[in-house]
Every structure is written in C-alpha cells, then in structure tokens.
Design an enzyme around this catalytic site. Structure first.
Site, PDB file in Angstrom:
ATOM      1  NE  ARG A 250     135.742 124.967 -33.677  1.00  0.00           N
ATOM      2  CZ  ARG A 250     134.739 125.551 -34.323  1.00  0.00           C
ATOM      3  NH1 ARG A 250     134.964 126.559 -35.128  1.00  0.00           N
ATOM      4  NH2 ARG A 250     133.515 125.120 -34.167  1.00  0.00           N
TER       5      ARG A 250
ATOM      6  CG  ASP B  44     131.357 123.548 -39.740  1.00  0.00           C
ATOM      7  OD1 ASP B  44     131.136 124.325 -38.810  1.00  0.00           O
ATOM      8  OD2 ASP B  44     132.337 122.765 -39.748  1.00  0.00           O
TER       9      ASP B  44
ATOM     10  NE  ARG C 180     126.490 122.796 -35.755  1.00  0.00           N
ATOM     11  CZ  ARG C 180     127.585 122.937 -35.024  1.00  0.00           C
ATOM     12  NH1 ARG C 180     128.596 123.672 -35.468  1.00  0.00           N
ATOM     13  NH2 ARG C 180     127.682 122.375 -33.847  1.00  0.00           N
TER      14      ARG C 180
ATOM     15  CG  HIS D   4     135.546 122.538 -37.625  1.00  0.00           C
ATOM     16  ND1 HIS D   4     134.185 122.617 -37.763  1.00  0.00           N
ATOM     17  CD2 HIS D   4     135.768 122.318 -36.303  1.00  0.00           C
ATOM     18  CE1 HIS D   4     133.612 122.439 -36.587  1.00  0.00           C
ATOM     19  NE2 HIS D   4     134.551 122.269 -35.675  1.00  0.00           N
TER      20      HIS D   4
HETATM   21  P1  NAD Z   1     136.360 116.890 -22.472  1.00  0.00           P
HETATM   22  O1  NAD Z   1     137.213 117.731 -21.595  1.00  0.00           O
HETATM   23  O2  NAD Z   1     135.017 116.502 -22.008  1.00  0.00           O
HETATM   24  O3  NAD Z   1     137.151 115.545 -22.833  1.00  0.00           O
HETATM   25  C1  NAD Z   1     138.471 115.520 -23.195  1.00  0.00           C
HETATM   26  C2  NAD Z   1     139.064 114.244 -22.683  1.00  0.00           C
HETATM   27  O4  NAD Z   1     140.413 114.139 -23.162  1.00  0.00           O
HETATM   28  C3  NAD Z   1     139.133 114.171 -21.152  1.00  0.00           C
HETATM   29  O5  NAD Z   1     138.425 113.030 -20.700  1.00  0.00           O
HETATM   30  C4  NAD Z   1     140.610 114.111 -20.840  1.00  0.00           C
HETATM   31  O6  NAD Z   1     140.937 113.322 -19.714  1.00  0.00           O
HETATM   32  C5  NAD Z   1     141.157 113.495 -22.132  1.00  0.00           C
HETATM   33  N1  NAD Z   1     142.587 113.717 -22.327  1.00  0.00           N
HETATM   34  C6  NAD Z   1     143.290 114.847 -22.126  1.00  0.00           C
HETATM   35  N2  NAD Z   1     144.595 114.637 -22.393  1.00  0.00           N
HETATM   36  C7  NAD Z   1     144.712 113.354 -22.780  1.00  0.00           C
HETATM   37  C8  NAD Z   1     145.798 112.538 -23.198  1.00  0.00           C
HETATM   38  N3  NAD Z   1     147.049 113.030 -23.272  1.00  0.00           N
HETATM   39  N4  NAD Z   1     145.554 111.265 -23.529  1.00  0.00           N
HETATM   40  C9  NAD Z   1     144.298 110.750 -23.455  1.00  0.00           C
HETATM   41  N5  NAD Z   1     143.238 111.466 -23.067  1.00  0.00           N
HETATM   42  C10 NAD Z   1     143.426 112.744 -22.740  1.00  0.00           C
HETATM   43  O7  NAD Z   1     136.269 117.653 -23.870  1.00  0.00           O
HETATM   44  P2  NAD Z   1     135.221 117.392 -25.054  1.00  0.00           P
HETATM   45  O8  NAD Z   1     134.090 118.319 -24.907  1.00  0.00           O
HETATM   46  O9  NAD Z   1     134.985 115.928 -25.158  1.00  0.00           O
HETATM   47  O10 NAD Z   1     136.082 117.901 -26.319  1.00  0.00           O
HETATM   48  C11 NAD Z   1     137.198 117.171 -26.770  1.00  0.00           C
HETATM   49  C12 NAD Z   1     137.805 117.837 -28.002  1.00  0.00           C
HETATM   50  O11 NAD Z   1     136.883 117.775 -29.095  1.00  0.00           O
HETATM   51  C13 NAD Z   1     138.141 119.322 -27.808  1.00  0.00           C
HETATM   52  O12 NAD Z   1     139.345 119.624 -28.458  1.00  0.00           O
HETATM   53  C14 NAD Z   1     136.995 120.025 -28.524  1.00  0.00           C
HETATM   54  O13 NAD Z   1     137.314 121.329 -28.946  1.00  0.00           O
HETATM   55  C15 NAD Z   1     136.800 119.073 -29.679  1.00  0.00           C
HETATM   56  N6  NAD Z   1     135.531 119.213 -30.400  1.00  0.00           N
HETATM   57  C16 NAD Z   1     135.621 119.139 -31.733  1.00  0.00           C
HETATM   58  C17 NAD Z   1     134.481 119.289 -32.489  1.00  0.00           C
HETATM   59  C18 NAD Z   1     134.604 119.233 -33.994  1.00  0.00           C
HETATM   60  O14 NAD Z   1     133.623 119.472 -34.710  1.00  0.00           O
HETATM   61  N7  NAD Z   1     135.770 118.913 -34.533  1.00  0.00           N
HETATM   62  C19 NAD Z   1     133.238 119.503 -31.876  1.00  0.00           C
HETATM   63  C20 NAD Z   1     133.195 119.539 -30.478  1.00  0.00           C
HETATM   64  C21 NAD Z   1     134.359 119.412 -29.730  1.00  0.00           C
END
Ligand code: NAD
Length: 301
Positions: A88, A148, A151, A175
């Site tokens: 991460r 977490d 889970r 996290h």
């Molecule tokens: P994804 O690539 O499917 O979606 C990301 C989206 O963000 C895309 O549609 C992209 O166009 C958009 N984006 C990028 N830059 C942007 C900006 N400046 N303004 C507006 N939109 C913008 O990715 P995802 O699988 O949906 O994951 C998104 C985030 O969530 C990642 O950072 C991932 O690591 C995180 N995530 C967090 C958890 C958690 O438990 N906290 C769990 C899963 C994923």
C-alpha cells in the site's frame, strides 16, 4: 428514510460498489458521482440508475466538484488501486497527487460535511486531506481498519458459532501490514475472547484476516465489495447520528497522525475516540504501526 446527500469522488471498482451499497441501504436523498474519467462516470451513473427502482434514494447524477462540496458526506475513492505484489505504501506518491488535486477542487465546502477517505494508503491520505481541507479534523476520517475488524470478527464467528455483532474485537493501527489485532481486550458478553479460543489460535485468525486482501488480489486483482459495504454502513451511522463504535482512521493527538481506533461515529464524524487497554506486546506493535505511518507521512507532508 433517506437522510442526506452523499457524493462519491472516484467511480472505479470501489466507488461504484460503494454507490450500489449506499443505494441498497436507502440512506441517501441523492447520490452524486464525480470522476476525472467522465465517460466511465456517466456509464456508472446510468447503470446504477437502474437500481433506483429498488431503493428509497430517488436521484443519482454525475456532478461537478461544486455539487460534491455541498454534500453531507463526501466519500473519496479516487486513486490508483493496489496491484498484486505492490504494498500500500508504494501507492503513496501517485495517490498523494490525486488527493491533493481533489482537495484543491473542493472549495466552498459544506461546513458540516464529513469526508470519508477510502483511497490507500488510507491513513496517510486521511491526514493529507485533514491538512488540505478547511474542516475540523473530526470531520475528516478514513475507512481504516473497519474492514479488517469485520474480517477478523467473521473468522471468529465461524469458529465458535457466535454472531459477529456479539463479538467485540477490534483491529487497530494502520490499515495495512502493521495493523494490530487488539486480542487481549476482545470480549464476548464481557468474557475474554481467549476463554473461547486460545490466544495462539486467535493470532492465527488475525494473520488470516490481515492476509485476506492479498488472497483476493491474487484472484481478481482488486477488492471492492467488502470495503464498499463498510463505507455504506459508516455513512449510515454518520447520517443517522448513531454514535456506534467503529474503528476508523482518525487523528490521534498523542501520535500526531491518523490511524484506526474504536470511535463513536455520528453526524460530526469521529466523536469520542476510545483508548483500548492493550497488552505490552500489543502496545509495542501499535507504536511500531504508528512509526510506519509516520515514516510514510514524512515522505509526502
Ligand atoms: P479504480 O482504478 O477502479 O478507480 C479509481 C478511479 O479514480 C478511476 O475511475 C479514476 O478515473 C479515478 N480518478 C483518478 N484520479 C482522479 C482524480 N484526480 N479525480 C477524480 N477521479 C480520479 O480503483 P479502485 O479499485 O476503485 O480503488 C480506488 C482506491 O481505493 C485505491 O486507492 C485503492 O487502493 C483503494 N481501496 C481502499 C480500500 C480500503 O479498505 N481502504 C479497499 C480497496 C481499495
């Protein structure tokens, strides 16, 4: 009854699943979607609009940053996703640029808005947003170790046939890989969890819960449903001012950073942060977790 407007910035896998979870919970009077990829955003809004017939939420629309800034809850799921084999913390530089860009565009914010950060590394991005947005820190929180903790509780529940809701066990800290399962203070009906499952076995379950993300990434390259369900539940607790205790990433004064602790969640975001009693070993690990976050924070702030 739907209670308030929810904006979701980032409509990829996590953002779209979060929108769907919010619709199925009937909590929002309106859903506003924003993404730099306008085509994708339009497609998600159109697809999700088919689900409105099965929800009490009457509207979903593609919005501007000005629309999002007026929402009661602004969920940020924009960013690069973690890819298999990538930690991460490696996401740090890219997602710092994205979150900074979004915070700069969120001008004229609703002063009562709660920001829910989901973008990873979530503890770092939550602190970054706190620094960039003109809001009290308790109104800027991260989804943190809510997932977490769910889970872990799920694995425990399966093992001893006690409903998850009756298991009081929290994963705290980062996290990420340095998270700490606070097992010494985990309870069922006031009875220490270690009386149901020996500590060594509990530690194995905690490791399994912590590793689950990597298992999912191996198969499908991203995770979305678990976190989306957590975030929608979190939003429900905010909008309905429930004061339920949820481990979220929030500012901890003694560490001067954001990481997860059990916290009461209501309309103002993170209200009372509960200091959980830890064993000396757990406390050492929590301090190490804070140090991991601090080192990463220093790279970007
Ligand atoms: P994804 O690539 O499917 O979606 C990301 C989206 O963000 C895309 O549609 C992209 O166009 C958009 N984006 C990028 N830059 C942007 C900006 N400046 N303004 C507006 N939109 C913008 O990715 P995802 O699988 O949906 O994951 C998104 C985030 O969530 C990642 O950072 C991932 O690591 C995180 N995530 C967090 C958890 C958690 O438990 N906290 C769990 C899963 C994923």
């Amino acid at each position: 009854m739907p209670q308030g407007k929810i904006a979701i910035i980032g409509t990829g896998f996590v953002g779209a699943a979060t929108a769907y979870s919010c619709l199925m919970r009937n909590i929002a009077s309106e859903l506003i979607l924003v993404d730099v990829n306008e085509t994708l955003c339009k497609g998600q809004a159109l697809d999700l609009s088919d689900a409105l017939s099965f929800s009490d939420t009457p509207y979903i629309k593609v919005g501007s940053y000005a629309d999002a800034a007026q929402a009661d809850i602004i969920i940020i799921t924009a960013g690069q996703a973690q890819i298999p084999g990538q930690s991460r913390t490696e996401l740090l530089a890219t997602n710092k640029t994205i979150i900074s860009d979004i915070c700069t565009k969120l001008t004229l914010l609703n002063k009562n808005a709660v920001i829910v950060m989901v973008t990873n590394p979530v503890d770092i991005m939550t602190r970054l947003a706190q620094k960039l947005l003109d809001l009290p820190m308790q109104q800027v929180i991260g989804s943190g170790t809510m997932l977490d903790s769910q889970r872990l509780r799920n694995l425990i529940a399966q093992k001893i046939q006690v409903a998850e809701q009756s298991i009081h066990a929290y994963v705290i800290g980062e996290h990420g890989d340095s998270q700490v399962a606070a097992l010494s203070c985990a309870r069922i009906a006031g009875v220490p969890l270690t009386q149901f499952i020996p500590l060594q076995e509990l530690e194995k379950l905690a490791r399994k819960a912590q590793q689950k993300v990597y298992e999912i990434l191996t198969y499908k390259k991203y995770t979305n449903y678990g976190v989306a369900s957590c975030v929608a539940a979190l939003c429900q607790n905010i909008l309905f001012d429930n004061n339920r205790i949820i481990p979220v990433s929030c500012y901890l004064k003694q560490y001067d950073l954001c990481m997860s602790m059990p916290t009461t969640i209501g309309k103002g975001g993170a209200q009372q942060i509960i200091t959980v009693p830890l064993s000396p070993n757990e406390l050492d690990r929590l301090q190490a977790s804070a140090q991991t976050i601090r080192e990463n924070l220093q790279l970007i702030i």
